[in-house]
Design a protein around this motif. Sequence first.
Motif, mmCIF file in Angstrom:
data_model
loop_
_atom_site.group_PDB
_atom_site.id
_atom_site.type_symbol
_atom_site.label_atom_id
_atom_site.label_comp_id
_atom_site.label_asym_id
_atom_site.label_seq_id
_atom_site.Cartn_x
_atom_site.Cartn_y
_atom_site.Cartn_z
ATOM 1 N N THR A 142 12.671 -15.063 30.603
ATOM 2 C CA THR A 142 12.270 -15.274 29.204
ATOM 3 C C THR A 142 13.428 -15.872 28.411
ATOM 4 O O THR A 142 13.229 -16.813 27.644
ATOM 5 C CB THR A 142 11.790 -13.967 28.566
ATOM 6 N N ASP A 145 16.161 -13.283 24.479
ATOM 7 C CA ASP A 145 17.088 -12.233 24.055
ATOM 8 C C ASP A 145 18.538 -12.704 24.124
ATOM 9 O O ASP A 145 19.391 -12.226 23.368
ATOM 10 C CB ASP A 145 16.905 -10.981 24.920
ATOM 11 N N ARG A 146 18.825 -13.663 24.985
ATOM 12 C CA ARG A 146 20.197 -14.131 25.177
ATOM 13 C C ARG A 146 20.702 -14.950 23.998
ATOM 14 O O ARG A 146 21.906 -15.115 23.827
ATOM 15 C CB ARG A 146 20.307 -14.938 26.471
ATOM 16 N N PHE A 172 10.226 -9.669 28.045
ATOM 17 C CA PHE A 172 10.907 -10.212 26.873
ATOM 18 C C PHE A 172 12.057 -9.328 26.410
ATOM 19 O O PHE A 172 13.139 -9.840 26.080
ATOM 20 C CB PHE A 172 9.906 -10.415 25.731
ATOM 21 N N GLY A 175 14.681 -8.958 29.490
ATOM 22 C CA GLY A 175 15.218 -10.275 29.808
ATOM 23 C C GLY A 175 15.766 -10.412 31.208
ATOM 24 O O GLY A 175 16.748 -11.137 31.421
#
Length: 263
Positions: A142, A145-146, A172, A175
């Motif tokens: 996904t 989040d990074r 999500f 991640g």
Amino acid sequence: MTDEVLIENQGGVRIITLNRPDRLNALTGSIMAPLAQACAEAASDGSVGCVVVAGAGRGFCAGGDLKEGGADKAIVPPNPETGGRAEQGFARLRGFMETSRLLHEMGKPTIAMINGPVAGAGIGIAGACDLRFAARSASFLTAFDRIGAGGDFGSTWFWTKILGTGVARELFLLGEKLDAEEAFAKGIYTRLFDDAVLRDETLKAAHRLADGPRMGFRYMKQNLNNAEDWSFEAQFDAEALNMGLSTQASALIWRERNKPRES
């Protein structure tokens, strides 16, 4: 059309290829606008019976290209016509996201041919397609989040619908990167193939769909899309209506194709 989006026709199959292999086909404004245009043209072209979305090189799509500024490079100072940064950013991104809407809603089958990594906005494009055929070298991430982002290109909607809210939230929020086997086991990929045969197997299915009952598939896809949100009774009404429309259309086409030729 730009050389960053390649169009190939094979009979009734339209192949749309993201062509930035050096960047794992990451998205910038220069590729997102023609990609949306290519999907719109495929949707409206009566000669197209199936659409395949692919990535050049060793990946499908790595999401937005942050090094190139993503969709923000064309934002100008605030003005009365286009507003400020927020308004301009929304308008540009929403326009680019038409790619996912078109792949999901067009009245013909769509296939994502995933030949390697897919991440970020790429999972939205893949999720928008009806089918996802993947190579064993494929992965799924996904990635939002990074970068502290919420998700775009329909990714949160599609994967909640496809996998259920529990699995979508796991993907999500945590991640975690999945390899092809893990993604296939979760139901992310429809079919999994050895890398060497991915293209042949994908196009075999695409040609079968393109050569099939196009009006039938059109109404079938409409039913399937309706089922994502409609009530039980409304879905029954739509199925009854679309069953009559599709069978009449298919019968008419069959008669036209098989009527005796005048000597």
